[in-house]
Design a protein around this motif. Structure first.
Motif, short mmCIF file in Angstrom:
data_model
loop_
_atom_site.label_atom_id
_atom_site.label_comp_id
_atom_site.label_asym_id
_atom_site.label_seq_id
_atom_site.Cartn_x
_atom_site.Cartn_y
_atom_site.Cartn_z
N TYR A 1 0.67 -0.80 -0.19
CA TYR A 1 -0.53 -0.04 -0.15
C TYR A 1 0.82 0.76 0.24
CZ TYR A 1 -4.14 -2.85 0.68
OH TYR A 1 -5.29 -3.94 0.02
N TYR B 1 0.22 3.77 -2.68
CA TYR B 1 -0.27 5.13 -2.29
C TYR B 1 0.88 6.27 -2.98
CZ TYR B 1 -1.75 9.41 -0.49
OH TYR B 1 -2.15 10.98 -0.16
N ALA C 1 -3.52 -3.77 -4.34
CA ALA C 1 -4.07 -2.25 -3.65
C ALA C 1 -4.18 -0.58 -4.81
CB ALA C 1 -2.27 -1.98 -2.95
N ILE D 1 -6.99 1.97 -3.66
CA ILE D 1 -6.31 3.43 -4.06
C ILE D 1 -6.84 4.52 -5.29
CG2 ILE D 1 -4.12 4.81 -3.48
CD1 ILE D 1 -3.00 2.72 -2.12
N ARG E 1 -2.84 8.84 5.80
CA ARG E 1 -3.80 8.65 4.72
C ARG E 1 -4.77 7.03 4.90
NH1 ARG E 1 -5.08 11.73 -1.31
NH2 ARG E 1 -7.47 12.20 -0.39
N LEU E 2 -3.40 6.59 4.20
CA LEU E 2 -3.01 4.43 4.01
C LEU E 2 -4.37 4.37 5.51
CD1 LEU E 2 -0.78 3.81 2.56
CD2 LEU E 2 -2.73 4.18 1.63
N TRP F 1 -7.92 5.57 5.32
CA TRP F 1 -8.90 4.69 4.41
C TRP F 1 -9.08 3.38 5.02
CZ3 TRP F 1 -6.41 6.37 -0.81
CH2 TRP F 1 -6.83 7.56 -1.12
N LEU G 1 -9.89 0.95 1.82
CA LEU G 1 -8.81 -0.68 1.73
C LEU G 1 -9.24 -1.38 2.60
CD1 LEU G 1 -5.74 1.92 2.01
CD2 LEU G 1 -7.38 1.71 -0.25
#
Length: 324
Positions: free
Chosen positions: A124, A128, A155, A159, A281-282, A285, A291
């Motif tokens: 990820y 990203y 991923a 995204i 941010r991941l 999410w 995700l």
């Protein structure tokens, strides 16, 4: 403790499991009891001495893991023994214990299991950095993902959808494409059965994708680049097919397109603040359910060679982990 050891460059079968002394943390370091370690394609290249980074021999391969803090070194206050953490290091994850600098750790979010936690950082993080940063994918744009059923591919699909884009997944079998659809892909291309250029043309109404996410290389890169939209961005993520393509430069000229390199490992070291913001941010999410890391198989420490061979043989869907 037990650890997988690479004593000389060679195929995965040359790896050994050895007994080593327990690890001791130095200043700013943390020792973690590893519960799961993510397996990635760079691990296959690293043990053969073919990756961009070559560790000093002998070494323990593996660079992402999740587990429980065993011991902390002087100056560490953010973590305590018994705390669940996610870690990323250049080497050392395929072992019962891993040593990591403080800045490479994240707390495991509430409710997340160790297998899932070990499947986040490289796949990820890479996707990203590629899609949002290097590719600057915008809402309403279209992205083509090659090798879409692998860890970084899935991923990238998720995204892309989180960023508001339309995503086309390309993979080598209908079974893999079914997984891609389950993770949000809007259109599917089986490039073992279909002509890739014609399929891209059909899926985009002849316009082509704005972004091509390419972790595969080989014979798929050129037809994808030839299909790209005006001002498109072709992201060079890796070469899982084994061949580094030689692309005609006139293709970029004719499309006003860019070929953009993606090297997440150096990004994390050279731009730590940007990397930290991306990981936050991941994680947001993840908490929102946008995700969904897929861990399709677990291997024992003694099965590390098989895990790497399955990765090299394109038998892996999503992520696989080693569970010491």
């Amino acid at each position: 403790m037990k650890a997988v050891r690479c004593k000389d460059w060679g195929p995965p079968e040359s790896l050994e499991v050895a007994e080593l002394p327990d690890l001791a943390p130095g200043p700013g370091e943390v020792v973690v009891d590893v519960r799961a370690a993510g397996v990635n394609f760079p691990d296959v290249l690293t043990v053969q001495g073919k990756y961009q980074y070559r560790p000093e021999l002998p070494f323990t391969p593996g660079n992402e893991f999740a587990g429980v803090v065993r011991a902390i070194g002087p100056g560490v206050t953010a973590y305590a023994p018994g705390q669940a953490v996610i870690g990323f290091t250049r080497t050392g994850a395929f072992a019962e214990q891993a040593l990591a600098p403080l800045e490479s750790l994240l707390p495991v979010p509430d409710g997340m299991d160790f297998d899932t936690a070990a499947a986040i950082t490289l796949t990820y993080g890479t996707s990203y950095h590629a899609v949002a940063d290097r590719g600057a994918l915008q809402p309403g744009e279209t992205m083509l993902v090659l090798g879409a059923a692998g860890g970084v591919g899935l991923a990238a699909i998720e995204i892309g959808k989180a960023l508001g884009a339309r995503v086309i997944a390309a993979a080598s079998s209908d079974e893999k494409l079914a997984v891609c659809k389950d993770h949000g892909a809007d259109a599917l291309i089986n490039y073992e059965r279909e002509d890739l250029r014609e399929a891209i043309k059909a899926a985009t109404g002849g316009r082509g994708p704005d972004v091509v996410y390419d972790p595969v290389g080989g014979r798929y890169s050129e037809p994808a680049l030839r299909s790209i939209a005006w001002r498109g961005r072709h992201l060079v993520v890796g070469f899982a097919a084994g061949e580094i393509p030689r692309l005609p430069w006139n293709l970029m000229l004719l499309k006003g397109a860019s070929v953009v390199g993606v090297f997440w490992g150096d990004f994390t070291r050279k731009e730590p603040a940007a990397h930290a913001a991306a990981m936050r941010r991941l994680m947001d999410w993840m908490a929102e359910g946008k995700l969904r890391p897929l861990v399709s198989k677990r291997y024992a420490l003694e099965e590390t060679a098989q895990a790497l061979n399955d990765m090299a043989g394109r038998k892996v869907v999503g992520k696989v982990v080693i569970a010491p």
